[in-house]
Design an enzyme around this catalytic site. Structure first.
Site, PDB file in Angstrom:
ATOM      1  N   ARG A   1       7.689   3.324   7.321  1.00 42.78           N
ATOM      2  CA  ARG A   1       8.061   3.965   8.586  1.00 42.78           C
ATOM      3  C   ARG A   1       7.616   3.102   9.753  1.00 42.78           C
ATOM      4  NH1 ARG A   1       5.309   9.720   7.607  1.00 42.78           N
ATOM      5  NH2 ARG A   1       3.889   8.319   6.550  1.00 42.78           N
TER       6      ARG A   1
ATOM      7  N   HIS B   1       9.529   9.782 -10.387  1.00 44.07           N
ATOM      8  CA  HIS B   1       9.468  11.187 -10.808  1.00 44.07           C
ATOM      9  C   HIS B   1      10.862  11.760 -10.597  1.00 44.07           C
ATOM     10  CE1 HIS B   1       8.257  15.273 -11.429  1.00 44.07           C
ATOM     11  NE2 HIS B   1       8.120  15.595 -10.159  1.00 44.07           N
TER      12      HIS B   1
ATOM     13  N   GLN C   1       1.490   4.861  -5.730  1.00 41.34           N
ATOM     14  CA  GLN C   1       2.413   4.113  -6.592  1.00 41.34           C
ATOM     15  C   GLN C   1       2.990   2.889  -5.888  1.00 41.34           C
ATOM     16  OE1 GLN C   1       3.184   4.506  -9.864  1.00 41.34           O
ATOM     17  NE2 GLN C   1       1.673   6.133  -9.970  1.00 41.34           N
TER      18      GLN C   1
ATOM     19  N   GLU D   1       1.348  20.326 -14.717  1.00 45.99           N
ATOM     20  CA  GLU D   1       0.451  20.468 -13.562  1.00 45.99           C
ATOM     21  C   GLU D   1       0.206  21.929 -13.208  1.00 45.99           C
ATOM     22  OE1 GLU D   1       2.531  17.553 -11.345  1.00 45.99           O
ATOM     23  OE2 GLU D   1       3.853  18.941 -10.313  1.00 45.99           O
TER      24      GLU D   1
ATOM     25  N   ASP E   1       7.546  13.334  -2.813  1.00 48.80           N
ATOM     26  CA  ASP E   1       8.774  13.965  -3.308  1.00 48.80           C
ATOM     27  C   ASP E   1       9.430  14.881  -2.272  1.00 48.80           C
ATOM     28  OD1 ASP E   1       8.765  12.922  -6.078  1.00 48.80           O
ATOM     29  OD2 ASP E   1       6.827  13.944  -6.132  1.00 48.80           O
ATOM     30  N   GLN E   2       8.623  15.604  -1.498  1.00 49.74           N
ATOM     31  CA  GLN E   2       9.201  16.583  -0.563  1.00 49.74           C
ATOM     32  C   GLN E   2       9.859  15.933   0.659  1.00 49.74           C
ATOM     33  OE1 GLN E   2       5.966  16.221  -1.196  1.00 49.74           O
ATOM     34  NE2 GLN E   2       4.663  16.699   0.557  1.00 49.74           N
TER      35      GLN E   2
ATOM     36  N   GLY F   1       1.872   3.903  -0.828  1.00 52.06           N
ATOM     37  CA  GLY F   1       0.768   4.779  -1.203  1.00 52.06           C
ATOM     38  C   GLY F   1       0.276   4.425  -2.592  1.00 52.06           C
TER      39      GLY F   1
ATOM     40  N   SER G   1       0.111   1.395   6.996  1.00 53.21           N
ATOM     41  CA  SER G   1       0.056   0.537   5.804  1.00 53.21           C
ATOM     42  C   SER G   1       0.647  -0.850   6.055  1.00 53.21           C
ATOM     43  CB  SER G   1       0.830   1.176   4.647  1.00 53.21           C
ATOM     44  OG  SER G   1       0.324   2.448   4.362  1.00 53.21           O
TER      45      SER G   1
ATOM     46  N   ASP H   1       6.458  17.574 -16.498  1.00 51.28           N
ATOM     47  CA  ASP H   1       5.497  17.220 -15.454  1.00 51.28           C
ATOM     48  C   ASP H   1       5.105  18.452 -14.643  1.00 51.28           C
ATOM     49  OD1 ASP H   1       4.262  14.790 -14.092  1.00 51.28           O
ATOM     50  OD2 ASP H   1       5.199  15.778 -12.384  1.00 51.28           O
TER      51      ASP H   1
END
Ligand code: NAD
Ligand code: MG
Length: 328
Positions: free
Chosen positions: A48, A108, A28, A195, A83-84, A26, A53, A191
């Site tokens: 995946r 992160h 990054q 946000e 992250d999730q 994605g 991609s 961070d």
């Protein structure tokens, strides 16, 4: 002052002979993978099964494997998926393939800091977090510059963790701009606070409140949109280029005087107390627990809030007005 690291402080030799696996392609992911490849490193992207991609990454000259295969192949495994989803992917597809001396890397600190991911003690855990979106990390690299990065070491099993983090930062162009060393706690907490209080939460509420004030007073919503949302970009660009001073220098004296005398009535003691509360919820883990639970339930609250935001009058008028802006 915090120490800054530049190109001459980092040595790509720390990555010599190592396989660098980048999971995700994605924002990054594509930037880290392509920049490292162009820096002469052995890179592979983990995606995946059936990921859209795959052909993109392959056409850009990258080797692609499944997430589990890439994790097994990699000596350094950089986790650049949302992250999730990281905890699940880590448990199922990364952890089984981690060997002593491997490095687990992040951009992160959320999952490490809040204990969602705990790496085995014989593995290094590092962070290289560019302070900008991936497309900028890629574009600046191609132009011979870079985006400043934060690096951190959470776990140093090999004694080489920091050297590897600095080398990775160099490989993506970060040390051309400058790298600051931090820790997972400070990166994560600042961070999230930023946000919530300022960038996403604070600015969106400020825009909506200003828009509603004008519309409720009978002004046309088109004018309210331009004043409270559209022109925000002009102001933010000035902050970005030269701080508060450049903004105040560039706007009219009337705007400067009005801002200096009225702004403090908007961010009041009450707003500052709310900021402190928000920071406390970040620090004590309440926010993280809430967000993790929200994801476990399938994001019901998020779905409802997203819809409400989409239905707000400033969004409705905006969708119409932006059609007038050929350059968007
Ligand atoms: P993104 O949403 O742009 O990309 C995520 C990638 O992961 C996509 O390629 C997606 O297809 C893939 N993916 C999603 N679910 C997956 C799964 N279950 N298994 C395997 N792959 C999956 O994410 P991003 O913005 O690049 O964020 C990646 C990391 O970088 C996060 O930790 C984020 O906090 C951090 N970060 C982002 C930015 C930024 O500006 N976007 C800046 C600094 C750090
Ligand atoms: Mg961020």
């Amino acid at each position: 002052m915090t120490t800054m690291y530049y190109d001459h402080d980092a040595d790509l030799a720390a990555l010599k002979g190592l396989h660098l696996a980048v999971l995700g392609y994605g924002s990054q992911g594509h930037a880290h993978a392509l920049n490292l490849k162009d820096s002469g490193q052995q890179v592979c992207v983990g995606l995946r099964e059936g990921s859209s991609s795959r052909s993109q990454a392959e056409s850009e000259g990258l080797m692609v494997k499944t997430v589990a295969e890439a994790a097994a192949w990699g000596d350094i495994v950089m986790v650049l998926i949302p992250d999730q989803h990281q905890k699940k992917v880590y448990e199922a597809e990364i952890a089984p393939h981690l060997e002593a001396g491997n490095t687990l890397a992040f951009a992160h600190g959320f999952n490490i800091h809040y204990g969602q991911i705990t790496a085995p003690p014989e593995v290094d855990v590092i962070m290289i977090a560019p302070k900008g979106p991936g497309h900028l990390v890629r574009r600046t690299f191609e132009n011979g510059t870079g985006v400043p990065c934060l690096v951190a070491v959470h776990q140093d099993a090999t004694g080489q963790a920091k050297n590897k983090a600095l080398a990775w930062a160099k490989g993506i162009g970060g040390t051309r701009a400058g790298v600051i060393e931090t820790n997972f706690k400070d990166e994560t907490e600042t961070d999230l606070f930023g946000e919530q209080a300022v960038l996403c939460g604070g600015s969106a509420e400020l825009i909506k409140a200003g828009f509603e004030t004008l519309v409720d007073a009978g002004y046309p919503p088109e004018l309210a949109y331009f004043e409270c949302l559209h022109e925000m970009k002009l102001i933010v660009d000035l902050y970005y280029e030269g701080g508060l001073a450049r903004m105040n220098f560039s706007v009219s004296d009337t705007a400067e005087y009005g801002g200096l005398t009225r702004g403090k009535r908007i961010i009041t003691d009450e707003s500052r107390a709310a900021m402190k509360e928000i920071l406390k919820e970040v620090q004590n883990g309440d926010f993280a627990r809430e967000w993790i639970a929200e994801n476990e339930k399938g994001q019901p609250n998020m779905t409802r809030l997203r819809q409400a935001e989409k239905d707000h009058p400033v969004e409705k008028i905006g969708r119409r007005l932006r059609k007038m802006m050929s350059w968007l």
